[in-house]
Design a protein around this motif. Structure first.
Motif, PDB file in Angstrom:
ATOM      1  N   ALA A  88     -49.835 -46.202  -4.077  1.00 18.70           N
ATOM      2  CA  ALA A  88     -49.239 -46.802  -2.879  1.00 18.70           C
ATOM      3  C   ALA A  88     -49.520 -48.297  -2.799  1.00 18.70           C
ATOM      4  O   ALA A  88     -48.654 -49.086  -2.404  1.00 18.70           O
ATOM      5  CB  ALA A  88     -49.772 -46.101  -1.626  1.00 18.70           C
ATOM      6  N   MET A  89     -50.716 -48.698  -3.200  1.00 18.60           N
ATOM      7  CA  MET A  89     -51.072 -50.115  -3.082  1.00 18.60           C
ATOM      8  C   MET A  89     -50.492 -50.957  -4.210  1.00 18.60           C
ATOM      9  O   MET A  89     -50.375 -52.179  -4.082  1.00 18.60           O
ATOM     10  CB  MET A  89     -52.599 -50.253  -3.025  1.00 18.60           C
ATOM     11  N   LEU A  90     -50.117 -50.322  -5.308  1.00 19.11           N
ATOM     12  CA  LEU A  90     -49.518 -51.043  -6.426  1.00 19.11           C
ATOM     13  C   LEU A  90     -47.995 -51.089  -6.335  1.00 19.11           C
ATOM     14  O   LEU A  90     -47.337 -51.696  -7.175  1.00 19.11           O
ATOM     15  CB  LEU A  90     -49.934 -50.384  -7.744  1.00 19.11           C
ATOM     16  N   ALA A  91     -47.434 -50.500  -5.289  1.00 18.76           N
ATOM     17  CA  ALA A  91     -45.972 -50.452  -5.155  1.00 18.76           C
ATOM     18  C   ALA A  91     -45.305 -51.824  -5.232  1.00 18.76           C
ATOM     19  O   ALA A  91     -44.222 -51.939  -5.816  1.00 18.76           O
ATOM     20  CB  ALA A  91     -45.596 -49.749  -3.846  1.00 18.76           C
ATOM     21  N   PRO A  92     -45.887 -52.897  -4.664  1.00 25.01           N
ATOM     22  CA  PRO A  92     -45.219 -54.198  -4.788  1.00 25.01           C
ATOM     23  C   PRO A  92     -44.994 -54.642  -6.230  1.00 25.01           C
ATOM     24  O   PRO A  92     -44.033 -55.378  -6.512  1.00 25.01           O
ATOM     25  CB  PRO A  92     -46.174 -55.147  -4.053  1.00 25.01           C
ATOM     26  N   VAL A  93     -45.860 -54.220  -7.137  1.00 22.85           N
ATOM     27  CA  VAL A  93     -45.662 -54.571  -8.541  1.00 22.85           C
ATOM     28  C   VAL A  93     -44.467 -53.809  -9.106  1.00 22.85           C
ATOM     29  O   VAL A  93     -43.682 -54.350  -9.889  1.00 22.85           O
ATOM     30  CB  VAL A  93     -46.932 -54.296  -9.360  1.00 22.85           C
TER      31      VAL A  93
END
Length: 311
Positions: A88-93
């Protein structure tokens, strides 16, 4: 507390201790050229993907690549719940990878995609798309949902809002960060005046900050109806020209919250959430510091306000 959480907590704290931090970013920003800054950076923890001789864009890409590599290492130690948090926290990548792939399908040169592997939501299928309609179809049949259009703006805005919505659901500890990011998204779109938001973006944004905020037509009106979880992000943005500072303030809030999580929480979810956020903030700072060093190389010295915003 399970052995898995203890192990990932120890490694997450160790990774945050190797960040450049505010002082390191100030040092990079003060270098007289991006080439010299890249050499310094290559000798740091970012040397995994940043190397002497790279262009500014290549070095900035390498900064994110190093962060992604660190998060993949953490995923190898994390229990299943921790991998969900990382995804979820790596979604921007994954959003950035997708937008670059869209540009590549249009015939433009783009950097190599970041290797997010199992931390992606649909990237392994998205990167196999050979046409824009095919890419949109993959999005529509994934957790990202149909973006409401196949242009870079529609895909980017919808994925950004969906990423924030998913972050709230998967990582409640990051609710204020997600809500603040949506507030900034809406404010930027009001400033650019490029037209109505794609409907999927509106729906996802409304789940995070409410329909009154999505329907706002002015920056002042938006600030007036934001919920408390999001209003802080626009507290110092009375005019459109204040939005760049509001974005920097958003990163500072994330950094402050993340630091408290890493320092004061027992091994578990909060340590991992805080560590991931801290690594993301450091990557943002370092990329911005490289930009300031590049300006210095062209004879444009950054103002104290610019340096303070980065550090």
């Amino acid at each position: 507390m399970s052995a898995g959480w203890v192990a990932v907590g120890v490694r997450a704290r160790a990774m945050t201790s190797r960040r450049l931090g505010s002082g390191g970013a100030r040092g990079l920003a003060a270098v007289d050229s991006w080439a010299d800054a890249v050499e310094l950076l290559a000798a740091s923890t970012y040397g995994h993907d940043v190397h002497p001789g790279q262009t500014l864009a290549q070095a900035q890409h390498g900064v994110v690549a190093t962060m992604v590599w660190n998060l993949r290492v953490l995923a190898g130690w994390a229990p299943r719940e921790g991998v969900t948090i990382l995804r979820a926290m790596l979604a921007p990548v994954e959003v950035a990878n997708t937008l670059d792939h869209l540009e590549a399908l249009a015939g433009r040169r783009t950097p190599d995609p970041h290797r997010i592997a199992g931390l992606g939501t649909a990237w392994q299928r998205l990167e196999q798309a050979t046409t824009v309609p095919q890419l949109r179809q993959v999005l529509a049949t994934s957790a990202w949902g149909d973006p409401g259009g196949d242009g870079v703006r529609a895909v980017g805005l919808s994925m950004e809002a969906v990423a924030a919505d998913r972050l709230v659901a998967a990582v409640p500890e990051a609710t204020a960060w997600a809500a603040g990011s949506v507030a900034l998204l809406l404010a930027r779109e009001l400033d650019t005046g490029q037209g109505p938001l794609p409907e999927p973006c509106r729906v996802a944004a409304a789940r995070v900050v409410g329909w009154p905020a999505v329907r706002a037509t002015t920056l002042k009106g938006l600030a007036a109806v934001l919920p408390r979880t999001a209003a802080w992000a626009l507290a110092g943005a009375a005019r459109p020209e204040d939005l760049w500072r509001a974005q920097a303030d958003w990163w500072r809030r994330v950094d402050r919250d993340a630091g408290a999580m890493v320092r004061h929480s027992p091994p578990g979810r909060e340590v991992l959430v805080g560590a991931v956020a801290a690594l993301c903030v450091d990557a943002w700072r370092v990329r911005a510091a490289l930009e300031l060093a590049a300006l210095a190389g062209r004879g444009v010295r950054a103002s104290g306000e610019d340096v303070d915003a980065v550090a």
